[in-house]
Scaffold this motif. Sequence first.
Motif, mmCIF file in Angstrom:
data_model
loop_
_atom_site.group_PDB
_atom_site.id
_atom_site.type_symbol
_atom_site.label_atom_id
_atom_site.label_comp_id
_atom_site.label_asym_id
_atom_site.label_seq_id
_atom_site.Cartn_x
_atom_site.Cartn_y
_atom_site.Cartn_z
ATOM 1 N N MET A 1 106.172 -4.601 47.406
ATOM 2 C CA MET A 1 105.732 -3.325 46.858
ATOM 3 C C MET A 1 106.577 -2.199 47.463
ATOM 4 O O MET A 1 107.062 -2.331 48.589
ATOM 5 C CB MET A 1 104.242 -3.088 47.171
ATOM 6 C CG MET A 1 103.301 -4.114 46.561
ATOM 7 S SD MET A 1 101.595 -3.946 47.159
ATOM 8 C CE MET A 1 101.132 -2.390 46.435
ATOM 9 N N PRO A 2 106.737 -1.090 46.749
ATOM 10 C CA PRO A 2 107.503 0.033 47.320
ATOM 11 C C PRO A 2 106.795 0.644 48.515
ATOM 12 O O PRO A 2 105.558 0.649 48.582
ATOM 13 C CB PRO A 2 107.585 1.023 46.146
ATOM 14 C CG PRO A 2 106.448 0.667 45.245
ATOM 15 C CD PRO A 2 106.273 -0.813 45.366
ATOM 16 N N PHE A 3 107.555 1.133 49.470
ATOM 17 C CA PHE A 3 106.982 1.755 50.660
ATOM 18 C C PHE A 3 106.328 3.092 50.301
ATOM 19 O O PHE A 3 106.749 3.796 49.387
ATOM 20 C CB PHE A 3 108.050 1.987 51.723
ATOM 21 C CG PHE A 3 108.477 0.727 52.436
ATOM 22 C CD1 PHE A 3 107.947 -0.500 52.096
ATOM 23 C CD2 PHE A 3 109.412 0.778 53.455
ATOM 24 C CE1 PHE A 3 108.330 -1.659 52.756
ATOM 25 C CE2 PHE A 3 109.811 -0.379 54.124
ATOM 26 C CZ PHE A 3 109.269 -1.596 53.759
ATOM 27 N N GLU A 4 105.292 3.425 51.058
ATOM 28 C CA GLU A 4 104.602 4.718 50.951
ATOM 29 C C GLU A 4 104.565 5.326 52.346
ATOM 30 O O GLU A 4 105.176 4.808 53.283
ATOM 31 C CB GLU A 4 103.184 4.519 50.402
ATOM 32 C CG GLU A 4 103.115 3.901 49.011
ATOM 33 C CD GLU A 4 103.398 4.905 47.913
ATOM 34 O OE1 GLU A 4 103.627 6.095 48.240
ATOM 35 O OE2 GLU A 4 103.398 4.505 46.727
ATOM 36 N N ASP A 5 103.837 6.431 52.501
ATOM 37 C CA ASP A 5 103.625 6.999 53.837
ATOM 38 C C ASP A 5 103.016 5.913 54.722
ATOM 39 O O ASP A 5 101.988 5.324 54.379
ATOM 40 C CB ASP A 5 102.692 8.209 53.758
ATOM 41 C CG ASP A 5 103.313 9.355 52.985
ATOM 42 O OD1 ASP A 5 104.558 9.395 52.901
ATOM 43 O OD2 ASP A 5 102.561 10.196 52.462
ATOM 44 N N ASN A 6 103.655 5.660 55.845
ATOM 45 C CA ASN A 6 103.261 4.516 56.671
ATOM 46 C C ASN A 6 101.993 4.794 57.465
ATOM 47 O O ASN A 6 101.808 5.877 58.024
ATOM 48 C CB ASN A 6 104.387 4.152 57.630
ATOM 49 C CG ASN A 6 104.216 2.763 58.201
ATOM 50 O OD1 ASN A 6 103.670 1.882 57.543
ATOM 51 N ND2 ASN A 6 104.696 2.555 59.409
ATOM 52 N N ILE A 7 101.093 3.804 57.509
ATOM 53 C CA ILE A 7 99.840 3.897 58.277
ATOM 54 C C ILE A 7 99.803 2.731 59.246
ATOM 55 O O ILE A 7 99.844 1.563 58.833
ATOM 56 C CB ILE A 7 98.606 3.853 57.352
ATOM 57 C CG1 ILE A 7 98.645 5.010 56.350
ATOM 58 C CG2 ILE A 7 97.322 3.890 58.176
ATOM 59 C CD1 ILE A 7 97.591 4.898 55.265
#
Length: 503
Positions: free
Chosen positions: A16-22
């Motif tokens: 999946m594409p990366f998002e804001d990392n948590i």
Amino acid sequence: MQFISCSNDLRKYLDMPFEDNIEFNAISTDTRSIEKDSLFIAIKGPNFDGNNYIDEAFNKGAAAVLCSDEKYKDNPNKACIYVSSVKDALIQVATNICDEFKGKKILVTGSNGKTTCTFLLSNSLPNCSSTIGNFNNEIGLPLSVMQADRESEYLVLEAGAGKPGDIAILSQVVKPHLGLITSISESHTEFLGDIEGVFKEKTSMLKNIEKDGTFIIGYEFENEDEDKNENLFSDFSEKDISIKKINLDIVNLNLAIFRSNEERLKYFKDSMMCMYSEKPLCIVKFSDDMSSMSFDYHFDHWDEGFSERGFSSRLIGLQNIKNIILIARCLDELQKENTSDNFIENLRKTLLSTEVQSFSRLKHSSWHSGAYLIDDSYNANPASVKAAIEMLSFASSDKFERRILILGDMLELKNPIKSHVEIGNFIYDKGIDVLITFGDLAEKVAHTVEETAKKRGIVTPLKCLSYKNEDEDTLRNLLEDFIKKDDIVIIKGSRGMRMERFI
């Protein structure tokens, strides 16, 4: 660092594409025990739906959620990672991690002993990640993989089979370099059909072992037919898999059992006087209180000829002799590519460690009136019950006045009555003094002993007491008065019988 420690780790292995990392510091599937800043995985099963607890998870401090609730499909909340099936997502993540893993992967399955063998292997190998607890199914194994250390040299995983196809799926995820089947015996036959069904299910891992890998199997059931199953193994000869079969029907091995050094010395003196005495495969000595054992055994070291090896262990019983021998053989194989560590010496240290004592499912304690109790109530099938009976029969008559077995029903068997009758025949002349059964099926064990004695026209060799499921309070009250100071007691039964309630 764990393979999955942040949301983008998860997205990576889900393609999946990366998002804001948590970032998160734990992974949980249960909101009742969720930790702050953890990943909550919303599992959906036949009788529950983790998607219903997402809000609760966030309220308890979850940092992110993996779920299949469609209302989060296009939700701007980046803390919610939506997938169409959480189970499929876990399989995908674990598969991609195992494909990426640079170290050696070991997969352990079997009817008995797989958790013990997984523990011994993982604690004898350096820099090793392993199965968490008993996470060994299509959800648990991926969770263990996700929380493995990226820098590990070895990954030891346990695979359980509750239904046909489980081992094929899990071994396809792992693609082990070394596959171990600890035993083939009557276990989960309610779902796997019969012992041949168990054999086919467990050995289905063969097709997923890495090229140039090793497959080790410990045979244990009496009606094993080498020729019958040779075709199965020959089908995989072109895969360059080293298949190593060890005949370990431990109950029927040529054993010499000792309860004291005096007995052992007398045995060797008598053996030397008899030029035709057969040399035993395994020489075993149990401590007086049955809390430890030592044994020496002779074995064919495959390419290296006949060898002898010995161990001392806080894990006791014939089943654990078998487990230790199997693990030693696995370590021999893995040692070939590692010259900086001594895996066998690591195993010896593990067997005498406090960790192995606390891990052991055999819990030793003082009980009613000061009697010696071995709690083996975790689970039961015919092979493990026979092993418990054998172990109890070795208890010293000098130290203990009575050997008592408290046995609950064995569940999840295709032919439960036949299996319980088999145990009755097995226990008949093992030197057990008292058999106490709980449950309608376990009662068949006592009836078999009594019927056999009647047919032979002799007094029953052991006292039999039977209690049905509704007699729980009656049995509990009996035990308080019946158990005496100089008794040794083993309590055993299937998980569903909850035999620990009587302790």
